[in-house]
Scaffold this active site. Structure first.
Site, short mmCIF file in Angstrom:
data_model
loop_
_atom_site.label_atom_id
_atom_site.label_comp_id
_atom_site.label_asym_id
_atom_site.label_seq_id
_atom_site.Cartn_x
_atom_site.Cartn_y
_atom_site.Cartn_z
N SER A 125 0.81 -1.21 0.00
CA SER A 125 0.00 0.00 0.00
C SER A 125 0.85 1.26 0.00
O SER A 125 1.98 1.28 0.52
CB SER A 125 -0.90 0.01 1.24
OG SER A 125 -1.59 1.24 1.35
N TYR A 149 -2.85 5.20 -3.62
CA TYR A 149 -3.77 6.28 -3.27
C TYR A 149 -3.24 7.52 -4.00
O TYR A 149 -2.11 7.94 -3.76
CB TYR A 149 -3.79 6.54 -1.77
CG TYR A 149 -4.47 5.47 -0.96
CD1 TYR A 149 -5.85 5.27 -1.04
CD2 TYR A 149 -3.75 4.67 -0.08
CE1 TYR A 149 -6.49 4.30 -0.27
CE2 TYR A 149 -4.37 3.69 0.70
CZ TYR A 149 -5.74 3.52 0.59
OH TYR A 149 -6.35 2.56 1.35
N THR A 175 -6.83 2.71 -5.83
CA THR A 175 -7.98 2.65 -4.92
C THR A 175 -8.80 3.92 -5.06
O THR A 175 -8.26 5.03 -4.97
CB THR A 175 -7.50 2.47 -3.47
OG1 THR A 175 -6.91 1.17 -3.34
CG2 THR A 175 -8.67 2.57 -2.50
N LYS A 264 -9.60 -0.40 -7.89
CA LYS A 264 -10.06 -1.12 -6.70
C LYS A 264 -11.07 -0.26 -5.93
O LYS A 264 -10.80 0.91 -5.65
CB LYS A 264 -8.85 -1.44 -5.81
CG LYS A 264 -9.17 -2.22 -4.54
CD LYS A 264 -7.88 -2.52 -3.78
CE LYS A 264 -8.14 -3.32 -2.52
NZ LYS A 264 -8.88 -2.54 -1.51
N HIS A 288 -13.81 -2.03 0.62
CA HIS A 288 -12.69 -1.65 1.46
C HIS A 288 -12.78 -2.35 2.82
O HIS A 288 -12.51 -1.76 3.87
CB HIS A 288 -12.63 -0.14 1.65
CG HIS A 288 -11.25 0.41 1.84
ND1 HIS A 288 -10.53 1.02 0.85
CD2 HIS A 288 -10.43 0.42 2.92
CE1 HIS A 288 -9.35 1.39 1.30
NE2 HIS A 288 -9.27 1.04 2.57
#
Length: 395
Positions: A125, A149, A175, A264, A288
């Site tokens: 991530s 992100y 995401t 996502k 999520h």
């Protein structure tokens, strides 16, 4: 030659608990709860607001009926598949998680080593606690996905993407379901901050979990490895992300990234079409982990419609609510290419570090193979929609 040492009792004790023959997902969760401080466990275990979405996700899997066929040769069951053209030993990937070293000081490195040995993908991530370069060094042969992100500063995002690609990451997963932070009331109640630090409030918890606190205080500092100005709470982390994402941003990423591109956080067929039309090679049907919008649709229930909408043009994956190998089998039969799991391995990481993650993988694999055999299915390609149905919800 590297010197080997005998494991300490503090390391063996959770493993002995993990090996109980009656172990099920509830027992795995209970072991992690005893091992980690309350705030740490709740960060992994909790969801948004009243946690209705989390309960609905589990209830959806509880309504699954798998339809077995008799007189099928299942003497050799092969659970392998492919994801974006690359082989995977299971229709399963370790999902990216934030703040992973909060659970154990090895964090993403432990997860990556297990994924490499197992032959399944793992995700890192943007808010991970290991850099792309560090992860590539410990697991150079693992199939690595980078979960992005997007930041308002596109140059900074592009720089991070380039680092991930240079480090050998194969898939980029954008995401799109965090325009703002979800209301995670357990974290607020527990006063969770990053990095965790001893306070008057945590002294009692330290007495109950001395091994965890000793680990945190004597290993390398816990940090957000890819953030230049680390925030201290989950809500503040989300303020760094761009709340103005549009399909144009997917198209922009398509121009930067040469490998498979995934979006996502999709929960409707229309949004899946938007993502694929903008250049995505795949979508992850995801709430999520029910950690954002509490009353959102349940991923398993909307999966078939999304597969019908884009399954002929893109690979469709599922996450949220998955705890067992039977859950994975059900999702694949309903059209998912594979599933991304997080809580299942995070419980193992909290309980026993890398060996706990390995044990979680081994249990999931055994459950997948056993479920396939009991269904009369010897290959993942035989997991078709006629082998599964959802019972109607109770009134």
């Amino acid at each position: 030659m590297t010197e080997r040492r005998l494991p300490r009792w503090s390391e063996l004790r959770p493993l002995l608990a993990l090996r109980r023959p009656e172990l099920d997902p509830t027992a795995r969760r209970a072991i992690a709860r005893r091992r980690a401080p309350r705030a740490v466990f709740d960060y992994a275990d909790g969801a948004a607001d009243q946690e209705i979405g989390l309960r609905r996700s589990r209830e959806a899997f509880a309504r699954v009926e798998l339809i077995p066929r008799a007189l099928r040769d299942v003497s050799a069951v092969d659970p392998s598949t492919t994801m974006f053209g690359r082989p995977a030993s299971l229709p399963l990937a370790f999902a990216p998680t934030g703040f992973t070293r909060l659970f154990h000081h090895e964090g993403e490195r432990a997860v990556a080593r297990v994924a490499q040995r197992a032959g399944i993908p793992m995700g890192l991530s943007t808010v991970g606690t290991t850099t792309p370069e560090e992860l590539a060094a410990v697991a150079p042969d693992a199939a690595k996905w980078f979960q992005l992100y997007m930041w308002p500063d596109r140059d900074a995002s592009a720089e991070l993407i380039a680092r991930a690609q240079a480090a050998g990451f194969h898939v980029l997963a954008l995401t799109v379901d965090v325009p703002v932070a979800g209301s995670r009331l357990r974290d607020v109640h527990n006063g969770l901050v990053f990095p965790p630090r001893p306070t008057l409030r945590t002294l009692g918890d330290m007495a109950l979990h001395p091994a965890w606190w000793a680990n945190v205080l004597t290993t390398e500092p816990l940090r957000f490895a890819s953030l230049k100005a680390p925030p201290t709470t989950v809500a503040r982390v989300a303020t760094l992300f761009d709340a103005a994402l549009t399909p144009d941003d997917v198209t922009w990423l398509r121009g930067l990234w040469s490998g498979p591109l995934v979006v996502k956080g999709i929960l409707t067929a229309d949004d899946a079409r938007l993502a694929v039309d903008a250049g995505a090679d795949g979508v992850v049907v995801s709430s999520h982990g029910s950690r954002q919008l509490d009353l959102s649709p349940t991923p398993l229930e909307v999966l078939p419609a999304i597969v019908d909408a884009v399954g002929d043009r893109a690979e469709v994956y599922l996450d949220s609510g998955i705890l067992t190998g039977a859950d994975v089998v059900a999702a694949v039969a309903m059209g998912a290419r594979a599933c991304l799991v997080a809580r299942a391995y995070c419980y193992g990481l909290m309980a026993a570090g890398e060996r706990g993650v390995q044990h979680a993988h081994d249990l999931l694999r055994a459950e997948i193979v056993r479920t396939m055999a009991l269904l009369g299915v010897s290959a993942v390609s035989d997991l078709t929609p006629d082998r599964v149905r959802l019972r109607p919800p109770r009134a």
